[in-house]
Design a protein around this motif. Structure first.
Motif, PDB file in Angstrom:
ATOM      1  N   GLY A 183       0.816  -1.210   0.000  1.00  0.00           N
ATOM      2  CA  GLY A 183       0.000   0.000   0.000  1.00  0.00           C
ATOM      3  C   GLY A 183       0.847   1.256   0.000  1.00  0.00           C
ATOM      4  O   GLY A 183       0.354   2.359   0.245  1.00  0.00           O
ATOM      5  N   GLU A 184       2.130   1.098  -0.325  1.00  0.00           N
ATOM      6  CA  GLU A 184       3.064   2.220  -0.177  1.00  0.00           C
ATOM      7  C   GLU A 184       2.804   3.361  -1.175  1.00  0.00           C
ATOM      8  O   GLU A 184       3.266   4.477  -0.960  1.00  0.00           O
ATOM      9  CB  GLU A 184       4.524   1.724  -0.274  1.00  0.00           C
ATOM     10  N   HIS A 185       2.050   3.071  -2.246  1.00  0.00           N
ATOM     11  CA  HIS A 185       1.757   4.127  -3.221  1.00  0.00           C
ATOM     12  C   HIS A 185       0.374   4.745  -3.014  1.00  0.00           C
ATOM     13  O   HIS A 185      -0.072   5.573  -3.808  1.00  0.00           O
ATOM     14  CB  HIS A 185       1.899   3.573  -4.649  1.00  0.00           C
ATOM     15  N   THR A 186      -0.300   4.349  -1.949  1.00  0.00           N
ATOM     16  CA  THR A 186      -1.677   4.810  -1.719  1.00  0.00           C
ATOM     17  C   THR A 186      -1.753   6.332  -1.558  1.00  0.00           C
ATOM     18  O   THR A 186      -2.652   6.980  -2.110  1.00  0.00           O
ATOM     19  CB  THR A 186      -2.265   4.149  -0.449  1.00  0.00           C
ATOM     20  N   VAL A 187      -0.834   6.904  -0.802  1.00  0.00           N
ATOM     21  CA  VAL A 187      -0.933   8.342  -0.515  1.00  0.00           C
ATOM     22  C   VAL A 187      -0.746   9.140  -1.812  1.00  0.00           C
ATOM     23  O   VAL A 187      -1.487  10.087  -2.090  1.00  0.00           O
ATOM     24  CB  VAL A 187       0.093   8.749   0.566  1.00  0.00           C
ATOM     25  N   ASN A 188       0.202   8.719  -2.619  1.00  0.00           N
ATOM     26  CA  ASN A 188       0.417   9.413  -3.892  1.00  0.00           C
ATOM     27  C   ASN A 188      -0.780   9.237  -4.824  1.00  0.00           C
ATOM     28  O   ASN A 188      -1.218  10.179  -5.488  1.00  0.00           O
ATOM     29  CB  ASN A 188       1.699   8.886  -4.553  1.00  0.00           C
ATOM     30  N   PHE A 189      -1.332   8.022  -4.840  1.00  0.00           N
ATOM     31  CA  PHE A 189      -2.519   7.744  -5.654  1.00  0.00           C
ATOM     32  C   PHE A 189      -3.674   8.652  -5.214  1.00  0.00           C
ATOM     33  O   PHE A 189      -4.358   9.263  -6.029  1.00  0.00           O
ATOM     34  CB  PHE A 189      -2.901   6.266  -5.509  1.00  0.00           C
ATOM     35  N   LEU A 190      -3.856   8.742  -3.909  1.00  0.00           N
ATOM     36  CA  LEU A 190      -4.952   9.540  -3.351  1.00  0.00           C
ATOM     37  C   LEU A 190      -4.767  11.017  -3.675  1.00  0.00           C
ATOM     38  O   LEU A 190      -5.720  11.724  -4.021  1.00  0.00           O
ATOM     39  CB  LEU A 190      -4.961   9.327  -1.831  1.00  0.00           C
ATOM     40  N   ILE A 197      -6.522  -0.422   2.158  1.00  0.00           N
ATOM     41  CA  ILE A 197      -7.691  -1.303   1.958  1.00  0.00           C
ATOM     42  C   ILE A 197      -8.891  -0.452   1.530  1.00  0.00           C
ATOM     43  O   ILE A 197      -9.606  -0.784   0.583  1.00  0.00           O
ATOM     44  CB  ILE A 197      -8.048  -2.045   3.275  1.00  0.00           C
ATOM     45  N   VAL A 198      -9.071   0.681   2.224  1.00  0.00           N
ATOM     46  CA  VAL A 198     -10.210   1.557   1.915  1.00  0.00           C
ATOM     47  C   VAL A 198     -10.093   2.066   0.476  1.00  0.00           C
ATOM     48  O   VAL A 198     -11.060   2.020  -0.301  1.00  0.00           O
ATOM     49  CB  VAL A 198     -10.275   2.732   2.924  1.00  0.00           C
ATOM     50  N   VAL A 199      -8.898   2.510   0.095  1.00  0.00           N
ATOM     51  CA  VAL A 199      -8.731   3.083  -1.254  1.00  0.00           C
ATOM     52  C   VAL A 199      -8.860   1.980  -2.319  1.00  0.00           C
ATOM     53  O   VAL A 199      -9.484   2.193  -3.367  1.00  0.00           O
ATOM     54  CB  VAL A 199      -7.386   3.841  -1.363  1.00  0.00           C
ATOM     55  N   ALA A 200      -8.324   0.802  -2.043  1.00  0.00           N
ATOM     56  CA  ALA A 200      -8.439  -0.301  -3.025  1.00  0.00           C
ATOM     57  C   ALA A 200      -9.911  -0.626  -3.261  1.00  0.00           C
ATOM     58  O   ALA A 200     -10.341  -0.830  -4.405  1.00  0.00           O
ATOM     59  CB  ALA A 200      -7.693  -1.538  -2.531  1.00  0.00           C
ATOM     60  N   CYS A 201     -10.692  -0.675  -2.188  1.00  0.00           N
ATOM     61  CA  CYS A 201     -12.116  -1.021  -2.344  1.00  0.00           C
ATOM     62  C   CYS A 201     -12.884   0.107  -3.029  1.00  0.00           C
ATOM     63  O   CYS A 201     -13.692  -0.136  -3.933  1.00  0.00           O
ATOM     64  CB  CYS A 201     -12.745  -1.320  -0.993  1.00  0.00           C
ATOM     65  N   LEU A 202     -12.621   1.347  -2.610  1.00  0.00           N
ATOM     66  CA  LEU A 202     -13.374   2.480  -3.172  1.00  0.00           C
ATOM     67  C   LEU A 202     -13.120   2.658  -4.668  1.00  0.00           C
ATOM     68  O   LEU A 202     -13.985   3.153  -5.384  1.00  0.00           O
ATOM     69  CB  LEU A 202     -12.973   3.766  -2.452  1.00  0.00           C
ATOM     70  N   THR A 203     -11.940   2.289  -5.128  1.00  0.00           N
ATOM     71  CA  THR A 203     -11.620   2.496  -6.539  1.00  0.00           C
ATOM     72  C   THR A 203     -11.827   1.223  -7.359  1.00  0.00           C
ATOM     73  O   THR A 203     -11.418   1.154  -8.512  1.00  0.00           O
ATOM     74  CB  THR A 203     -10.161   2.999  -6.709  1.00  0.00           C
ATOM     75  N   ALA A 204     -12.487   0.236  -6.738  1.00  0.00           N
ATOM     76  CA  ALA A 204     -12.784  -0.999  -7.476  1.00  0.00           C
ATOM     77  C   ALA A 204     -13.683  -0.690  -8.666  1.00  0.00           C
ATOM     78  O   ALA A 204     -14.593   0.132  -8.559  1.00  0.00           O
ATOM     79  CB  ALA A 204     -13.491  -1.979  -6.543  1.00  0.00           C
ATOM     80  N   THR A 205     -13.404  -1.324  -9.772  1.00  0.00           N
ATOM     81  CA  THR A 205     -14.287  -1.197 -10.938  1.00  0.00           C
ATOM     82  C   THR A 205     -14.965  -2.553 -11.130  1.00  0.00           C
ATOM     83  O   THR A 205     -14.540  -3.542 -10.535  1.00  0.00           O
ATOM     84  CB  THR A 205     -13.487  -0.866 -12.214  1.00  0.00           C
ATOM     85  N   PRO A 206     -15.998  -2.603 -11.972  1.00  0.00           N
ATOM     86  CA  PRO A 206     -16.698  -3.879 -12.140  1.00  0.00           C
ATOM     87  C   PRO A 206     -15.783  -5.000 -12.631  1.00  0.00           C
ATOM     88  O   PRO A 206     -16.150  -6.160 -12.576  1.00  0.00           O
ATOM     89  CB  PRO A 206     -17.783  -3.557 -13.171  1.00  0.00           C
ATOM     90  N   GLU A 207     -14.585  -4.681 -13.095  1.00  0.00           N
ATOM     91  CA  GLU A 207     -13.723  -5.757 -13.601  1.00  0.00           C
ATOM     92  C   GLU A 207     -12.500  -5.997 -12.720  1.00  0.00           C
ATOM     93  O   GLU A 207     -11.661  -6.822 -13.050  1.00  0.00           O
ATOM     94  CB  GLU A 207     -13.267  -5.405 -15.011  1.00  0.00           C
ATOM     95  N   SER A 208     -12.387  -5.259 -11.604  1.00  0.00           N
ATOM     96  CA  SER A 208     -11.160  -5.388 -10.802  1.00  0.00           C
ATOM     97  C   SER A 208     -11.041  -6.755 -10.147  1.00  0.00           C
ATOM     98  O   SER A 208     -12.043  -7.357  -9.753  1.00  0.00           O
ATOM     99  CB  SER A 208     -11.155  -4.379  -9.656  1.00  0.00           C
ATOM    100  N   LEU A 209      -9.793  -7.181  -9.990  1.00  0.00           N
ATOM    101  CA  LEU A 209      -9.478  -8.322  -9.124  1.00  0.00           C
ATOM    102  C   LEU A 209      -8.667  -7.763  -7.958  1.00  0.00           C
ATOM    103  O   LEU A 209      -7.621  -7.137  -8.155  1.00  0.00           O
ATOM    104  CB  LEU A 209      -8.657  -9.365  -9.896  1.00  0.00           C
ATOM    105  N   ILE A 210      -9.190  -7.960  -6.749  1.00  0.00           N
ATOM    106  CA  ILE A 210      -8.558  -7.375  -5.563  1.00  0.00           C
ATOM    107  C   ILE A 210      -8.241  -8.489  -4.572  1.00  0.00           C
ATOM    108  O   ILE A 210      -9.138  -9.203  -4.120  1.00  0.00           O
ATOM    109  CB  ILE A 210      -9.496  -6.327  -4.915  1.00  0.00           C
ATOM    110  N   LEU A 211      -6.965  -8.638  -4.276  1.00  0.00           N
ATOM    111  CA  LEU A 211      -6.521  -9.676  -3.339  1.00  0.00           C
ATOM    112  C   LEU A 211      -6.089  -8.985  -2.054  1.00  0.00           C
ATOM    113  O   LEU A 211      -5.233  -8.096  -2.085  1.00  0.00           O
ATOM    114  CB  LEU A 211      -5.321 -10.443  -3.921  1.00  0.00           C
ATOM    115  N   LEU A 212      -6.682  -9.387  -0.941  1.00  0.00           N
ATOM    116  CA  LEU A 212      -6.386  -8.703   0.322  1.00  0.00           C
ATOM    117  C   LEU A 212      -6.036  -9.711   1.407  1.00  0.00           C
ATOM    118  O   LEU A 212      -6.723 -10.726   1.570  1.00  0.00           O
ATOM    119  CB  LEU A 212      -7.615  -7.911   0.795  1.00  0.00           C
ATOM    120  N   GLU A 213      -4.988  -9.394   2.144  1.00  0.00           N
ATOM    121  CA  GLU A 213      -4.664 -10.196   3.315  1.00  0.00           C
ATOM    122  C   GLU A 213      -5.025  -9.400   4.566  1.00  0.00           C
ATOM    123  O   GLU A 213      -4.579  -8.256   4.736  1.00  0.00           O
ATOM    124  CB  GLU A 213      -3.172 -10.522   3.352  1.00  0.00           C
TER     125      GLU A 213
END
Ligand SMILES: Nc1ncnc2c1ncn2[C@@H]1O[C@H](COP(=O)(O)OP(=O)(O)OP(=O)(O)O)[C@@H](O)[C@H]1O
Ligand SMILES: [Mg+2]
Length: 373
Positions: free
Chosen positions: A166-173, A257-273
């Motif tokens: 998640g190290e690029h989350t802040v820049n993505f946001l 986790i919050v940003v990955a879920c919020l930016t999910a698109t109908p085709e995303s594959l999201i793997l979370l531990e």
């Protein structure tokens, strides 16, 4: 959507067949093979997707951007056997079959002369669409509160990848703060706008009421900065920004986790531990609501969890009709030291589990029995 995964001779599994839904929870004992399932997808993705950043090679890349698995000797199941339903050969192979519509079969050959190689010669099908779809993979070991985070245009902005930690989350946001979250289950009703930053803040407020976020570039450097505010709840100077290192662990740990879920698109594959890591019980339950909302928008999530609050949050999402019963798949990995068995209790429309295997989130009852004895 990927409906089934088969693993042959991969790590803990001589053979594993797993059905998958829009939201799949992998639960069960430590070291029972849950992360290995996520690693299988990550391995194929880092080896064969077009947007991989590692050097193109016609083989299975054991060490790359998403996973570092070591050598061929490390990934081949210790007690490997024939894979004759995949390929007529006696040679030791590691096999993966991913069913997303048509099954795609990937076979990596174990070279007895070179067991310590980290690229395995592989046979793969032609174009597999699932490898090209939007992808996020967040390890259990994620970013911790820090003063700065990396600023990579290529990873966070061009590819939209948050990083395995998640190290690029802040820049993505920072870059996508104004991107709108489509009207639907992911859009938080209490947010001040549909924009990503405001939506992220609204979901983070489920974890910590009153919190807000800011993500800024640090001009002249390769870094970005995250800061928190606690409007009205944090003393006289409530407008003062605070750095992540001074606001606790859970918020920053949950942010990717919050940003990955919020930016999910109908085709995303999201793997979370372990999306529950470092969150208080209600926060864990709210994370489950967010995972369910992402799956309800059409994304596919495969989530490893040890949290009964996450499980129950998903059951509630089914009961409330956010997800259909068949959209939430729960696997329980039972390891007995000699191998792993997977049991798949079904959730009915009322959110009830149709079976409750021994050892499956039953510690509450076990402890109560001892306390009341
Ligand atoms: N080459 C191999 N052959 C056989 N078993 C292997 C091999 N490599 C790893 N394993 C086993 O695979 C399992 C790895 O499990 P994994 O990391 O997927 O656990 P997990 O269920 O995610 O655990 P946790 O809940 O602690 O995260 C371990 O039991 C390990 O002994
Ligand atoms: Mg794990």
């Amino acid at each position: 959507m990927i409906t089934r995964l088969t693993l042959v001779n991969f790590k803990a599994f001589r053979r594993l067949e797993l059905c998958l839904g829009p939201l799949t929870l992998l639960t069960g004992l430590n070291s029972s093979g849950k992360s290995s399932v996520l690693q299988a997808f990550a391995l194929l993705r880092q080896s064969f997707a077009f947007d991989r950043i590692t050097t193109p090679a016609e083989g299975l890349l054991l060490n790359g951007e998403f996973v570092e698995m070591g050598t061929a000797r490390d990934v081949l199941h210790d007690d490997f056997g024939p894979a004759d339903d995949l390929l007529e050969t006696d040679a030791p192979v590691v096999g993966f079959v991913v069913e997303a519509g048509e099954p795609s079969q990937y076979i990596a050959f174990y070279d007895l002369q070179q067991p310590d190689e980290d690229v395995m010669v592989a046979q793969r099908p032609g174009l597999s669409r699932w490898l090209e779809l939007p992808f996020q993979y967040l390890h259990a070991d994620r970013i911790t509160p820090a003063v700065t985070y990396p600023r990579s245009r290529q990873i966070a902005i061009d590819r939209g990848f948050l990083g395995v930690r998640g190290e690029h989350t802040v820049n993505f946001l920072r870059h996508n703060a104004e991107r709108e979250i489509a009207d639907g289950p992911l859009r938080h009703p209490d947010a001040i706008s549909p924009q990503l930053l405001d939506q992220t803040v609204a979901w983070m407020q489920e974890l910590c009421p009153g919190v807000n976020l800011q993500a800024d570039a640090i001009e002249g450097t390769d870094f970005v900065r995250l800061s928190y505010g606690f409007g009205g709840t944090a003393g006289i100077n409530a407008t003062r920004r605070r750095r992540p290192t001074n606001v606790g662990f859970g918020l920053t740990y949950a942010l990717p986790i919050v940003v990955a879920c919020l930016t999910a698109t109908p085709e995303s594959l999201i793997l979370l531990e372990n999306p529950e890591a470092h969150l208080h019980p209600k926060g864990q339950s709210r994370m489950a609501a967010l995972l369910s909302a992402a799956a309800a928008t059409g994304a596919q999530l495969i989530v490893e969890t040890h949290s009964d609050h996450v499980l129950n949050g998903v059951r509630i999402a089914v009961k409330q009709g956010v997800l259909q019963p068949e959209d939430a798949v729960v696997h329980y990995f039972q390891g007995n030291g000699a191998g792993t068995q997977v049991v798949t209790p079904r959730i009915d429309k009322d959110g009830m589990l149709q079976e409750w295997p021994e050892g499956f989130f039953d510690e509450w009852e076990n402890s109560l029995d001892q306390l009341l004895d």
